[in-house]
Design a protein around this motif. Sequence first.
Motif, PDB file in Angstrom:
ATOM      1  N   TRP A  90      -2.336   2.347  -0.791  1.00  0.00           N
ATOM      2  CA  TRP A  90      -1.482   1.018  -1.080  1.00  0.00           C
ATOM      3  C   TRP A  90      -3.138   0.456  -0.695  1.00  0.00           C
ATOM      4  O   TRP A  90      -3.873  -0.655  -0.744  1.00  0.00           O
ATOM      5  CB  TRP A  90      -0.548   0.590  -0.063  1.00  0.00           C
ATOM      6  N   ILE A  91      -3.764   0.543   0.383  1.00  0.00           N
ATOM      7  CA  ILE A  91      -4.910  -0.170   1.124  1.00  0.00           C
ATOM      8  C   ILE A  91      -6.071   0.483  -0.255  1.00  0.00           C
ATOM      9  O   ILE A  91      -7.008  -0.862  -0.637  1.00  0.00           O
ATOM     10  CB  ILE A  91      -5.910   0.386   2.573  1.00  0.00           C
ATOM     11  N   ILE A  92      -6.177   1.463  -1.020  1.00  0.00           N
ATOM     12  CA  ILE A  92      -7.110   1.739  -2.239  1.00  0.00           C
ATOM     13  C   ILE A  92      -7.093   0.622  -2.532  1.00  0.00           C
ATOM     14  O   ILE A  92      -7.778  -0.226  -3.603  1.00  0.00           O
ATOM     15  CB  ILE A  92      -6.692   2.888  -2.434  1.00  0.00           C
ATOM     16  N   ALA A  93      -5.702   0.407  -3.497  1.00  0.00           N
ATOM     17  CA  ALA A  93      -4.638  -0.353  -4.633  1.00  0.00           C
ATOM     18  C   ALA A  93      -5.810  -1.726  -3.852  1.00  0.00           C
ATOM     19  O   ALA A  93      -6.175  -2.818  -4.355  1.00  0.00           O
ATOM     20  CB  ALA A  93      -3.500  -0.335  -4.637  1.00  0.00           C
ATOM     21  N   ALA A  94      -5.732  -2.215  -2.327  1.00  0.00           N
ATOM     22  CA  ALA A  94      -5.975  -3.852  -2.221  1.00  0.00           C
ATOM     23  C   ALA A  94      -7.343  -3.943  -2.374  1.00  0.00           C
ATOM     24  O   ALA A  94      -7.856  -5.155  -2.695  1.00  0.00           O
ATOM     25  CB  ALA A  94      -5.436  -3.623  -1.158  1.00  0.00           C
ATOM     26  N   VAL A  95      -7.844  -2.818  -1.910  1.00  0.00           N
ATOM     27  CA  VAL A  95      -8.991  -3.070  -1.967  1.00  0.00           C
ATOM     28  C   VAL A  95     -10.257  -2.933  -3.671  1.00  0.00           C
ATOM     29  O   VAL A  95     -10.667  -3.415  -3.767  1.00  0.00           O
ATOM     30  CB  VAL A  95     -10.457  -1.697  -1.514  1.00  0.00           C
ATOM     31  N   PHE A  96      -9.356  -1.935  -4.289  1.00  0.00           N
ATOM     32  CA  PHE A  96      -9.596  -2.398  -5.484  1.00  0.00           C
ATOM     33  C   PHE A  96      -9.836  -3.592  -6.028  1.00  0.00           C
ATOM     34  O   PHE A  96     -10.160  -4.789  -7.063  1.00  0.00           O
ATOM     35  CB  PHE A  96      -9.291  -1.345  -6.422  1.00  0.00           C
TER      36      PHE A  96
ATOM     37  N   GLY B  75     -12.954  11.419   3.529  1.00  0.00           N
ATOM     38  CA  GLY B  75     -11.303  13.121   3.056  1.00  0.00           C
ATOM     39  C   GLY B  75     -10.461  12.422   3.130  1.00  0.00           C
ATOM     40  O   GLY B  75      -9.204  12.722   2.281  1.00  0.00           O
ATOM     41  N   ALA B  76     -10.033  11.564   4.168  1.00  0.00           N
ATOM     42  CA  ALA B  76      -8.289  10.452   3.885  1.00  0.00           C
ATOM     43  C   ALA B  76      -8.381  10.405   2.620  1.00  0.00           C
ATOM     44  O   ALA B  76      -7.149  10.305   2.755  1.00  0.00           O
ATOM     45  CB  ALA B  76      -7.960   9.722   5.197  1.00  0.00           C
ATOM     46  N   ILE B  77      -9.029   9.332   2.079  1.00  0.00           N
ATOM     47  CA  ILE B  77      -8.618   8.435   1.072  1.00  0.00           C
ATOM     48  C   ILE B  77      -8.383   9.531  -0.015  1.00  0.00           C
ATOM     49  O   ILE B  77      -7.402   9.122  -0.794  1.00  0.00           O
ATOM     50  CB  ILE B  77      -9.941   8.158   0.750  1.00  0.00           C
ATOM     51  N   ILE B  78      -9.072  10.859  -0.666  1.00  0.00           N
ATOM     52  CA  ILE B  78      -8.729  11.681  -1.586  1.00  0.00           C
ATOM     53  C   ILE B  78      -6.858  12.160  -0.998  1.00  0.00           C
ATOM     54  O   ILE B  78      -6.669  11.796  -2.374  1.00  0.00           O
ATOM     55  CB  ILE B  78      -9.833  12.345  -1.474  1.00  0.00           C
ATOM     56  N   LYS B  79      -7.586  12.236   0.022  1.00  0.00           N
ATOM     57  CA  LYS B  79      -5.696  12.533   0.030  1.00  0.00           C
ATOM     58  C   LYS B  79      -4.615  11.779   0.344  1.00  0.00           C
ATOM     59  O   LYS B  79      -3.105  11.724  -0.150  1.00  0.00           O
ATOM     60  CB  LYS B  79      -5.655  13.117   1.779  1.00  0.00           C
ATOM     61  N   SER B  80      -5.016  10.395   0.111  1.00  0.00           N
ATOM     62  CA  SER B  80      -3.898   9.527  -0.003  1.00  0.00           C
ATOM     63  C   SER B  80      -3.659   9.389  -1.537  1.00  0.00           C
ATOM     64  O   SER B  80      -2.394   8.765  -1.857  1.00  0.00           O
ATOM     65  CB  SER B  80      -5.176   8.181   0.320  1.00  0.00           C
ATOM     66  N   LEU B  81      -4.561   9.822  -2.787  1.00  0.00           N
ATOM     67  CA  LEU B  81      -4.219   9.704  -4.039  1.00  0.00           C
ATOM     68  C   LEU B  81      -3.411  10.694  -4.190  1.00  0.00           C
ATOM     69  O   LEU B  81      -3.447  12.105  -3.965  1.00  0.00           O
ATOM     70  CB  LEU B  81      -5.356  10.097  -4.625  1.00  0.00           C
TER      71      LEU B  81
ATOM     72  N   CYS C  26       0.583   2.373  -8.012  1.00  0.00           N
ATOM     73  CA  CYS C  26       0.914   1.704  -6.921  1.00  0.00           C
ATOM     74  C   CYS C  26       2.636   0.211  -7.478  1.00  0.00           C
ATOM     75  O   CYS C  26       3.139  -0.290  -7.288  1.00  0.00           O
ATOM     76  CB  CYS C  26      -0.119   1.074  -5.910  1.00  0.00           C
ATOM     77  N   GLY C  27       1.873  -1.077  -8.708  1.00  0.00           N
ATOM     78  CA  GLY C  27       2.149  -1.388  -9.203  1.00  0.00           C
ATOM     79  C   GLY C  27       3.571  -0.742  -9.664  1.00  0.00           C
ATOM     80  O   GLY C  27       4.079  -1.549  -9.557  1.00  0.00           O
ATOM     81  N   LEU C  28       3.848  -0.145 -10.447  1.00  0.00           N
ATOM     82  CA  LEU C  28       4.947   0.747 -11.123  1.00  0.00           C
ATOM     83  C   LEU C  28       5.555   1.447  -9.955  1.00  0.00           C
ATOM     84  O   LEU C  28       7.030   0.884 -10.247  1.00  0.00           O
ATOM     85  CB  LEU C  28       4.377   1.588 -12.170  1.00  0.00           C
ATOM     86  N   MET C  29       5.413   1.521  -9.200  1.00  0.00           N
ATOM     87  CA  MET C  29       5.901   3.002  -7.769  1.00  0.00           C
ATOM     88  C   MET C  29       6.903   1.432  -7.171  1.00  0.00           C
ATOM     89  O   MET C  29       8.305   1.506  -6.657  1.00  0.00           O
ATOM     90  CB  MET C  29       5.440   3.146  -6.622  1.00  0.00           C
TER      91      MET C  29
ATOM     92  N   LYS D 163       7.855   2.929  -0.882  1.00  0.00           N
ATOM     93  CA  LYS D 163       7.783   3.290  -0.417  1.00  0.00           C
ATOM     94  C   LYS D 163       7.373   4.546   0.563  1.00  0.00           C
ATOM     95  O   LYS D 163       7.092   5.417   1.298  1.00  0.00           O
ATOM     96  CB  LYS D 163       9.593   3.500   1.152  1.00  0.00           C
ATOM     97  N   GLU D 164       7.552   5.230  -1.415  1.00  0.00           N
ATOM     98  CA  GLU D 164       6.657   7.236  -1.153  1.00  0.00           C
ATOM     99  C   GLU D 164       5.277   6.720  -1.189  1.00  0.00           C
ATOM    100  O   GLU D 164       5.083   7.855  -1.489  1.00  0.00           O
ATOM    101  CB  GLU D 164       7.454   7.222  -2.336  1.00  0.00           C
ATOM    102  N   VAL D 165       4.759   5.255  -1.586  1.00  0.00           N
ATOM    103  CA  VAL D 165       3.473   5.485  -2.036  1.00  0.00           C
ATOM    104  C   VAL D 165       3.099   5.171  -0.578  1.00  0.00           C
ATOM    105  O   VAL D 165       3.640   5.238   0.252  1.00  0.00           O
ATOM    106  CB  VAL D 165       3.514   4.300  -2.233  1.00  0.00           C
ATOM    107  N   SER D 166       1.485   6.625  -0.168  1.00  0.00           N
ATOM    108  CA  SER D 166       1.537   6.411   1.091  1.00  0.00           C
ATOM    109  C   SER D 166       0.238   4.575   1.375  1.00  0.00           C
ATOM    110  O   SER D 166       0.321   4.370   1.101  1.00  0.00           O
ATOM    111  CB  SER D 166       0.613   7.812   0.967  1.00  0.00           C
ATOM    112  N   LEU D 167       0.510   4.846   2.689  1.00  0.00           N
ATOM    113  CA  LEU D 167       0.029   3.655   3.469  1.00  0.00           C
ATOM    114  C   LEU D 167      -1.950   3.738   2.560  1.00  0.00           C
ATOM    115  O   LEU D 167      -2.185   2.795   1.939  1.00  0.00           O
ATOM    116  CB  LEU D 167      -0.510   3.689   4.877  1.00  0.00           C
ATOM    117  N   GLY D 168      -2.056   4.708   2.507  1.00  0.00           N
ATOM    118  CA  GLY D 168      -3.791   5.007   2.291  1.00  0.00           C
ATOM    119  C   GLY D 168      -4.391   4.780   1.004  1.00  0.00           C
ATOM    120  O   GLY D 168      -4.968   3.520   0.124  1.00  0.00           O
TER     121      GLY D 168
END
Length: 437
Positions: A425-431, A122-128, A408-411, A418-423
């Motif tokens: 960034w983590i999802i982008a890194a995993v991908f 659930g936290a993952i989707i809230k990060s989007l 994430c890259g565009l931001m 800094k406006e991008v949530s930590l979640g």
Amino acid sequence: MLERCFKLQAEGTTISRECLAGLTTFAAMAYIIVVNPLILSDGTGMDHAGLITVTALAAALGCFIMATLTNLPIAQAPGMGLNSYFASVVVVGMGVPWEGALAMVFWNGLIFFALSVSGVRGAIIKSLPSCLQIGIQCGIGFFIAFIGLKNAEIIVSNPFTLVSEGDILKAAPLMALGGLLIMSALTVKKIPGAIIATVLLLSVAGLFIPSGDGTITATPEGFFGLPPSIGQTFLALDWLYPFRHWETALPVIATLLILDLFDSLGTIVALGRQSGMMNDKGEMPKLNRALTADALATVCGSLLGTSTTTAYIESATGIEAGGRTGLTSVVVGCCFLLALFFTPILTAVPAAATAPALIMVGLFMAQGLKHIDYGNLLEVAPAILTALLIPLSFSITHGIMAGIIFYCGLMLLTGRGKEVSLGAWIIAAVFVGFAFI
């Protein structure tokens, strides 16, 4: 009793509307009874006849679990794409015995269950960000509309342009286009059951419309039959295979986690946005329960003998027909159980009859584009890119993958990282890591 269980009045619905919605959803996804056994049995050694029963039972259990835990009109069944990965890549391509592959699906389901209960999923989707959630909803809408156009042969493959229009003067495309017109007109006039009524009308009409060596709707070979045995696959998992062959199993389970996680997240959130299940904050209150139901369905399906069971985007057809509670899912599950005795009739329903339903629902879901702030390219670009790549890549997961990395890259490049949530960034890194697996 039904009122107590499903809170029909509170959701503004009725028993008849929920039953009609369930029949509509089942009509849109009944193809899985035929397609899943074909995919799983091709070259794997799994019993094709038994897989028909396994598929129906796994779908029914998945629907009942979703209804019990969430009271949402979301149906479940063995997932398309995931079954191809299981059979073609893992079993045939990597040489993993199907018993070992089922064990990987089982352990994958348990990991999903732990992630869901803990709230991680659930936290993952809230990060989007909301723009990506809109892009996912619309992208899935385009995806299922594209599938409908393809099934009706209105759109066909082309070696020079990738895709092009088919011969729309042929019987099947003409019938599908006519059905879409009828379905649209009935929907505009707010006629109850517009989708299922059109599917039934086209199926019957197809019995009298010539196509190839026969008619569009094949004459059923029979009406009634006993379900095949599931003795070969039931509890046939090689439970410890992933531990004995961890070097092979680890990347497979990781891939299953990524594919199932974002397929189910994308589907459930898209359905939630379409049906108005989101609250004022743009959150889906029952998201963790829905994801838990998804995980439990996967575990149960693996015990029966099938690949990953997941939420179906075809549930959108029932939602458009008025489904708002778990009673819709219960009806779908009951239909799958009954289908075991009437498989010849269900397999006779042509793709041209169900294609208009997929196209119509895709159009409904694409209306989410109106929520994008078109004056802000930081929202427009990631949302539209995600919406385009989901159907063009033929993968919900890959579309989301490209969208979140691009966002994430565009931001970052515009100085707003800094406006991008930590979640996020983590999802982008995993991908990014997943892309190199």
